[in-house]
Scaffold this motif. Structure first.
Motif, PDB file in Angstrom:
ATOM      1  N   ASP A 250       0.443  49.945   0.911  1.00 24.80           N
ATOM      2  CA  ASP A 250       0.596  49.224   2.970  1.00 24.80           C
ATOM      3  C   ASP A 250       0.462  50.377   3.618  1.00 24.80           C
ATOM      4  O   ASP A 250       0.792  50.396   5.080  1.00 24.80           O
ATOM      5  N   ALA A 251       0.618  51.638   3.257  1.00 20.33           N
ATOM      6  CA  ALA A 251       0.798  53.167   4.218  1.00 20.33           C
ATOM      7  C   ALA A 251      -1.296  53.098   4.182  1.00 20.33           C
ATOM      8  O   ALA A 251      -1.633  53.480   5.076  1.00 20.33           O
TER       9      ALA A 251
ATOM     10  N   LYS B 242      -7.456  56.916   1.018  1.00 24.68           N
ATOM     11  CA  LYS B 242      -7.710  56.902   1.798  1.00 24.68           C
ATOM     12  C   LYS B 242      -8.926  56.396   2.184  1.00 24.68           C
ATOM     13  O   LYS B 242      -9.631  56.707   2.463  1.00 24.68           O
ATOM     14  N   ASN B 243      -9.154  54.837   2.242  1.00 25.33           N
ATOM     15  CA  ASN B 243     -10.416  54.266   2.368  1.00 25.33           C
ATOM     16  C   ASN B 243     -11.515  55.055   1.497  1.00 25.33           C
ATOM     17  O   ASN B 243     -12.947  54.747   2.099  1.00 25.33           O
ATOM     18  N   MET B 244     -11.236  55.763   0.245  1.00 30.66           N
ATOM     19  CA  MET B 244     -12.557  55.640  -0.602  1.00 30.66           C
ATOM     20  C   MET B 244     -11.875  54.916  -2.304  1.00 30.66           C
ATOM     21  O   MET B 244     -10.892  54.926  -2.321  1.00 30.66           O
TER      22      MET B 244
ATOM     23  N   TRP C 137       4.973  61.587   6.770  1.00 29.66           N
ATOM     24  CA  TRP C 137       3.841  62.876   6.335  1.00 29.66           C
ATOM     25  C   TRP C 137       2.826  61.911   6.200  1.00 29.66           C
ATOM     26  O   TRP C 137       1.431  62.983   7.294  1.00 29.66           O
ATOM     27  N   LEU C 138       2.708  61.310   5.620  1.00 26.88           N
ATOM     28  CA  LEU C 138       1.449  61.181   5.431  1.00 26.88           C
ATOM     29  C   LEU C 138       0.743  59.694   6.741  1.00 26.88           C
ATOM     30  O   LEU C 138      -0.171  60.587   6.987  1.00 26.88           O
ATOM     31  N   GLU C 139       1.580  59.427   7.571  1.00 23.42           N
ATOM     32  CA  GLU C 139       1.107  58.601   9.159  1.00 23.42           C
ATOM     33  C   GLU C 139       1.102  59.587   9.836  1.00 23.42           C
ATOM     34  O   GLU C 139      -0.011  59.748  10.283  1.00 23.42           O
ATOM     35  N   GLU C 140       1.971  60.916   9.999  1.00 29.31           N
ATOM     36  CA  GLU C 140       1.301  62.048  10.669  1.00 29.31           C
ATOM     37  C   GLU C 140       0.156  62.645  10.826  1.00 29.31           C
ATOM     38  O   GLU C 140      -0.321  63.251  11.417  1.00 29.31           O
ATOM     39  N   ALA C 141       0.098  63.220   9.202  1.00 30.12           N
ATOM     40  CA  ALA C 141      -1.541  64.062   8.460  1.00 30.12           C
ATOM     41  C   ALA C 141      -2.402  63.193   8.199  1.00 30.12           C
ATOM     42  O   ALA C 141      -3.380  64.040   8.760  1.00 30.12           O
ATOM     43  N   GLN C 142      -2.611  62.827   7.853  1.00 29.05           N
ATOM     44  CA  GLN C 142      -3.426  61.546   7.817  1.00 29.05           C
ATOM     45  C   GLN C 142      -3.932  62.014   6.946  1.00 29.05           C
ATOM     46  O   GLN C 142      -5.725  62.061   6.928  1.00 29.05           O
TER      47      GLN C 142
END
Length: 256
Positions: free
Chosen positions: A49-50, A70-72, A21-26
């Motif tokens: 790693d995700a 993510k990136n914050m 879900w993390l990969e698909e929803a971002q």
């Protein structure tokens, strides 16, 4: 910025579902509940790693909450709800991300009603209201998000008449939820979908998911500072249908 909540119902047992879900929803920020893992068994390597950083508070066998970014940069504020030094249940974690206060919660279920578990639920709600009042008074951009274990209105559950004596739907908890909204908090999903049937949970029994016999338990509340920034949102209902998935589906919003 995309902010989501997901009761994973066991972060290790359902890790493939979460990572997919993390990969698909971002999402940019994710609040997780019901980790069902002690602190040292949170799968931080796989989460890193995700592409996500995380803070978390685990608990053996049940409960557990986490915030992923993510990136914050993420700055932890507190990892328990103030007001009861003896409460050792892992149900609350708070952080500052992108100058926004993120309060991730897993509110007590409260069943069976009546009883000590329901009394604990009411006392927990009282403590939560106090913290949310503080955030309102400070006029901060804040999001209170997670599994509230509250069905706010009859439109939020399949056949509401069956739930009258359930702790999820008792008048005391519904009234408390409405009081939060009256204080200025915005129910993001209901604001976006005022007249639609929106569920976030479907029991594993009785083919509840295939019949859409669900309920809305997972909520995203926005402080007045942020309410005007709400752009979109929804429930990733299809995730509930994935193999070995949680009985909850991810819920998300986007804000400016």
């Amino acid at each position: 910025m995309k902010i989501a909540t997901y009761n994973v119902n066991g972060v290790n047992g359902r890790l493939p579902v979460l990572l997919r879900w993390l990969e698909e929803a971002q999402p940019d920020i994710v609040c997780l509940q019901e980790l069902k893992a002690p602190q040292e068994r949170f799968p931080i390597k796989e989460i890193n790693d995700a592409g996500y950083n995380a803070i978390w508070k685990g608990q053996k066998s049940w409960n557990g909450v986490a915030i992923l970014t993510k990136n914050m940069e993420i700055t932890e504020v507190q990892r328990s709800l103030p007001g009861d030094a003896d409460d050792d249940q892992s149900r609350y974690i708070e952080a500052i991300i992108n100058q926004t206060v993120i309060c991730c919660l897993y509110l007590p279920n409260g069943n069976p009603f009546p009883g000590p578990k329901f009394d604990y639920k009411l006392s927990w709600i009282k403590r939560l209201k106090k913290r949310m009042d503080e955030l309102i008074k400070m006029d901060l951009p804040a999001v209170v998000i997670g599994d509230f274990n509250i069905i706010p209105t009859p439109s939020d559950v399949y056949k509401p008449e069956r739930w009258e004596d359930n702790a999820l739907y008792r008048p005391e908890v519904k009234t408390a939820y409405q009081q939060l909204l009256k204080k200025g908090w915005t129910d993001a999903i209901r604001t976006l979908y005022p007249d639609e049937t929106v569920y976030t949970f479907w029991d594993y029994l009785y083919k509840s998911y295939s019949r859409n016999a669900g309920m809305r338990l997972d909520h995203i509340l926005l402080s007045p500072y942020l309410a005007g920034n709400l752009k979109s949102g929804g429930v990733d209902k299809e995730v509930r249908g994935w193999e070995k998935s949680s009985d909850h589906a991810p819920v998300w919003i986007t804000i400016d």
